[in-house]
Design a protein around this motif. Structure first.
Motif, mmCIF file in Angstrom:
data_model
loop_
_atom_site.group_PDB
_atom_site.id
_atom_site.type_symbol
_atom_site.label_atom_id
_atom_site.label_comp_id
_atom_site.label_asym_id
_atom_site.label_seq_id
_atom_site.Cartn_x
_atom_site.Cartn_y
_atom_site.Cartn_z
ATOM 1 N N GLU A 262 -9.347 9.896 -7.602
ATOM 2 C CA GLU A 262 -10.456 9.215 -8.261
ATOM 3 C C GLU A 262 -11.367 8.498 -7.273
ATOM 4 O OE1 GLU A 262 -8.689 6.635 -11.114
ATOM 5 O OE2 GLU A 262 -7.708 8.266 -12.239
ATOM 6 N N GLY A 263 -11.020 8.533 -5.970
ATOM 7 C CA GLY A 263 -11.849 7.925 -4.946
ATOM 8 C C GLY A 263 -11.823 6.411 -4.944
ATOM 9 N N ARG A 264 -10.716 5.826 -5.362
ATOM 10 C CA ARG A 264 -10.613 4.364 -5.322
ATOM 11 C C ARG A 264 -9.411 3.973 -4.474
ATOM 12 N NH1 ARG A 264 -6.504 3.152 -8.836
ATOM 13 N NH2 ARG A 264 -6.112 4.688 -10.513
ATOM 14 N N LYS A 265 -9.404 2.707 -4.080
ATOM 15 C CA LYS A 265 -8.331 2.201 -3.234
ATOM 16 C C LYS A 265 -7.054 2.031 -4.056
ATOM 17 C CE LYS A 265 -7.062 -1.727 -0.318
ATOM 18 N NZ LYS A 265 -7.468 -3.075 0.161
ATOM 19 N N HIS A 266 -5.960 2.445 -3.452
ATOM 20 C CA HIS A 266 -4.667 2.260 -4.122
ATOM 21 C C HIS A 266 -4.051 0.940 -3.686
ATOM 22 C CE1 HIS A 266 -0.642 2.751 -5.595
ATOM 23 N NE2 HIS A 266 -0.120 2.820 -4.360
ATOM 24 N N ILE A 267 -3.705 0.138 -4.666
ATOM 25 C CA ILE A 267 -3.016 -1.125 -4.388
ATOM 26 C C ILE A 267 -1.569 -0.966 -4.846
ATOM 27 C CG2 ILE A 267 -2.918 -3.585 -4.856
ATOM 28 C CD1 ILE A 267 -5.901 -3.469 -5.495
ATOM 29 N N PRO A 268 -0.598 -0.944 -3.932
ATOM 30 C CA PRO A 268 0.803 -0.771 -4.340
ATOM 31 C C PRO A 268 1.244 -1.880 -5.293
ATOM 32 C CG PRO A 268 0.560 -0.520 -1.965
ATOM 33 C CD PRO A 268 -0.742 -1.071 -2.459
#
Length: 747
Positions: free
Chosen positions: A575-581
């Motif tokens: 989706e082109g967004r940053k992944h926050i664990p």
């Protein structure tokens, strides 16, 4: 309809239904329709198939069989009377006590030469014919002479078209008590043997056995014939009368001396002839106590006629002459077997009389069964509302079982016949009728409870509430529980990535598997608080090893979260967004708590309260402080000694004055057995000793060694980085009263 529903919903409805079933069953038993009699008969047939009468070859009764071999040797039946006469002579010569024919010689012998000569009158001189006839002996006369030299019992049968005089009788009749004729079965007419043979015989008996049904269960010993006085015996008992050379029958009926009838005409009790006394039912019938077909009873007529039978096999025997040949169609059905030669029924009855082995349904059987059913049925009706479902089932099983076992014991031990079907079946209907209605009402209540609480209470709790709605009252109990609190770290930052619908989907994807992991390990979900979960074990239902199950759930949740994080990472990249664990902290503590329904009368929920619960919440908060995933209190750690735990500090949490020894949960028992874990524990123990003794610099030097040991054991943490910062502060500003206890600043 509403009136009916109200009655069904009434607490007394099961008792009313059970009572109605009992009353209806008693009324039906009084009427005793034919269907009930047939059911009893089928049951008694079953008894005899399970345990038939034992055949005794020493009993002096045999059957001379006109079998297939005899028919092949001497032609089709009926044989010329000269052959039958020779058979009688052979049996008499070898010592037969009596010869009873299960056959009716109703017509003169058509094969007689004297009869054939008489037919010549149309073509020959009458005088010549008369002289020839006088010179040849008649076949019937030959048989009659043979009978006169022996003890022979001829047979007669019943037929509504029977004409002429009744069969000849050779006996007298006496009776004690009520007139027996009124109890005996009446026949419309008879077919008898011709007079010359009757006159030569010593007795005459009925060959009919199936006067009541196609299955021969009871055979009358005496009969009466419409329009004639006198009583006519069955072939079996007549053969035994002749064998004893007795001259009469003595019939004992109700009202006789020594027979209790209480003024009622209950019927015939026994028939005596010679030394034999034969107990009967009220209609003078003997119940066939069946052995089934036995080849040992049979001797082929061919073997007798050819002198192939030794005298000892026939001497002193009561002989019944009959046929087993299929083509002659003299086959009968008995309780034990179908297609038995009819003559074998007569032989079995004679055996019973000689052996004095009888089956009997006592006069008091109907009354005893009625009283048993009334008493036990009423007892079940009374007990239905008083006993729990389990106890009522146990009591019903005993009472119904007694109704099955007692009749069997009466049959097998005493040869008495009591109904094993109707009383137990009625008791079963009473139990099912009463309990089924109660069950339906209970299930309806349970469905309502499941519908009301199933969405937010654990399945175990819902089932307990469904089984015991009384739990839906305010109140609680003291119980040891293991409590879990979980929380998502940095949830605010994570939630900023989603719109409301997306956040809802995200939380569902997180909370659903976490909930499943808790419930599958017998935990109870107390509540959801945004991104946080509160759960506990060992309430409302007892759970064995509840602390271990809670730890298993916590470890499984961390493992499942790792899988979810990988799925979310892939989706974020797509989706082109940053992944926050996503990381969670889990706090576990074991201790006493008050569990029950808490709230107000308008709204309440099942939960747990107490100091142990508050501590679990505080331990979850310390996960963030110490940089670990799972923290357990010392009581939980004591309950899971086999698991891989690591002491991390002595902490005085917010709201507490006494310090708590807290542990990080690293893994299960398998990890606890690994050398890497043992090495980590050794390093950690030394690190804490230095730390608590105030040797902050030396403890700081061990941080690197401890981190390496943690990496080797596979423990992901930020604990040692946090402790490095704390030690730096302690070195810069060493407390004067240091006791090795950290006072938590946050919840």
């Amino acid at each position: 309809m509403s009136w009916l529903l109200r009655r069904i919903n009434s607490p007394h409805a099961p008792v009313v239904i059970a009572l109605l079933v009992l009353v209806g069953a008693l009324a039906l038993r009084i009427a005793d329709p034919g269907a009930l009699t047939r059911i009893r008969d089928f049951a008694f047939d079953g008894y005899q198939r399970i345990e038939p009468r034992e055949y005794n070859p020493e009993t002096p009764v045999r059957i001379v069989d006109i079998d297939e071999a005899a028919l092949e040797a001497y032609g089709q039946w009926p044989w010329p009377r000269t052959i039958v006469a020779r058979l009688v002579d052979k049996l008499t010569e070898k010592g037969a006590v009596v010869v009873a024919f299960d056959a009716v010689f109703a017509e003169p012998d058509r094969s007689s030469i004297s009869r054939m000569i008489q037919d010549l009158v149309v073509v020959a001189d009458p005088d010549t014919v008369e002289k020839l006839a006088a010179a040849v002996e008649d076949n019937d006369k030959v048989l009659a002479d043979a009978m006169a030299r022996s003890r022979v019992v001829t047979g007669f049968g019943f037929d509504v078209k029977g004409l002429g005089a009744p069969p000849r009788t050779f006996h007298g009749v006496a009776f004690a008590g009520d007139q027996p004729s009124q109890f005996l079965p009446q026949q419309g007419g008879t077919v008898k043997s011709i007079e010359i043979l009757e006159a030569a015989a010593k007795g005459n008996g009925s060959v009919n056995t199936d006067v009541d049904s196609i299955v021969i269960r009871r055979v009358p010993m005496l009969f009466r014939v419409a329009g004639y006085d006198g009583l006519f015996p069955a072939l079996s008992i007549e053969a035994l009368r002749v064998a004893q050379e007795a001259s009469s029958y003595l019939i004992k009926s109700s009202g006789a001396s020594g027979e209790l009838s209480f003024g009622e005409k209950t019927g015939i009790v026994a028939i005596k002839t010679g030394a034999l006394e034969v107990p009967t039912d009220g209609r003078g019938r003997v119940v066939l106590y069946d052995t089934g077909h036995k080849e040992e009873r049979f001797i082929s007529a061919r073997a007798v006629l050819r002198d192939e039978v030794p005298a000892k096999a026939l001497e002193g025997q009561v002989i019944f002459v009959g046929t087993s040949a299929i083509g002659l169609k003299d086959l009968r059905n008995t309780p034990v077997q179908d297609g038995v030669p009819g003559v074998e029924v007569h032989a079995q009855l004679a055996e019973q009389m000689l052996e004095q082995q009888f089956l009997a349904r006592p006069d008091y059987a109907d009354g005893a069964e009625f009283l048993y059913l009334a008493a036990v049925g009423l007892l079940m009706v009374v007990l239905l509302p008083l006993l729990s479902a389990g106890r009522m089932a146990f009591v019903a099983a005993i009472l119904i079982g007694a109704g099955l076992i007692v009749p069997w014991l009466a049959y097998s031990r005493l040869h008495l016949l009591f109904d094993p079907i109707y009383p137990p079946l009625t008791l079963t209907a009473i139990y099912v009728g009463g309990t089924a209605l109660a069950f339906m009402r209970t299930e309806r209540e349970r469905a309502e409870i499941r519908g009301a609480f199933g969405m937010y209470l654990s399945p175990d709790l819902v089932e307990q509430l469904a089984r015991n709605p009384g739990l839906l009252q305010l109140g609680g109990e003291q119980r040891e529980v293991t409590v879990m609190f979980t929380d998502v770290r940095g949830f605010t930052t994570i939630s900023e990535q989603f719109d409301p619908q997306g956040l809802t989907r995200f939380m569902n994807r997180f909370l659903t598997p976490m909930t499943d992991l808790i419930l599958s390990r017998k935990g109870t979900i107390d509540k959801y608080m945004g991104d946080a979960i509160m759960a506990f074990w060992n309430a409302p239902l007892p759970v064995d090893r509840h602390a271990a199950r809670a730890c298993d759930a916590a470890l499984a949740m961390q493992a499942r979260l790792a899988v979810l994080n990988e799925e979310w990472r892939v989706e974020a990249v797509a989706e082109g967004r940053k992944h926050i664990p996503v990381n969670i902290g889990v706090g576990l503590n074991t201790g006493l708590a008050s569990v029950g329904n808490f709230g107000s009368t308008q709204r309440f929920t099942y939960s747990c309260l107490g100091d142990a619960v508050n501590l679990a919440s505080r331990l979850e908060g310390q996960c963030k402080t110490y940089g670990v995933g799972i923290i357990v209190g010392h009581r939980t750690r004591e309950a899971i000694e086999a698991y891989a735990t690591l002491e991390i500090d002595l902490v005085t949490v917010k709201g507490k004055t006494e310090p708590e020894r807290v542990y990080a949960l690293l893994g299960d028992a398998a990890l606890a057995k690994s050398p890497a874990y043992a090495a980590l524990v050794g390093q950690q123990d030394e690190f804490l000793r230095l730390y608590r003794s105030g040797a902050f610099a030396e403890a700081l030097e061990m941080i690197g060694t401890c981190r390496a040991a943690a990496d080797a054991a596979g423990w992901r943490q930020r604990y040692y980085e946090m402790m490095r910062g704390r030690l730096d502060e302690l070195i810069d500003d060493s407390p004067v009263d240091w006791k090795g206890v950290y006072v938590a600043k946050d919840k």
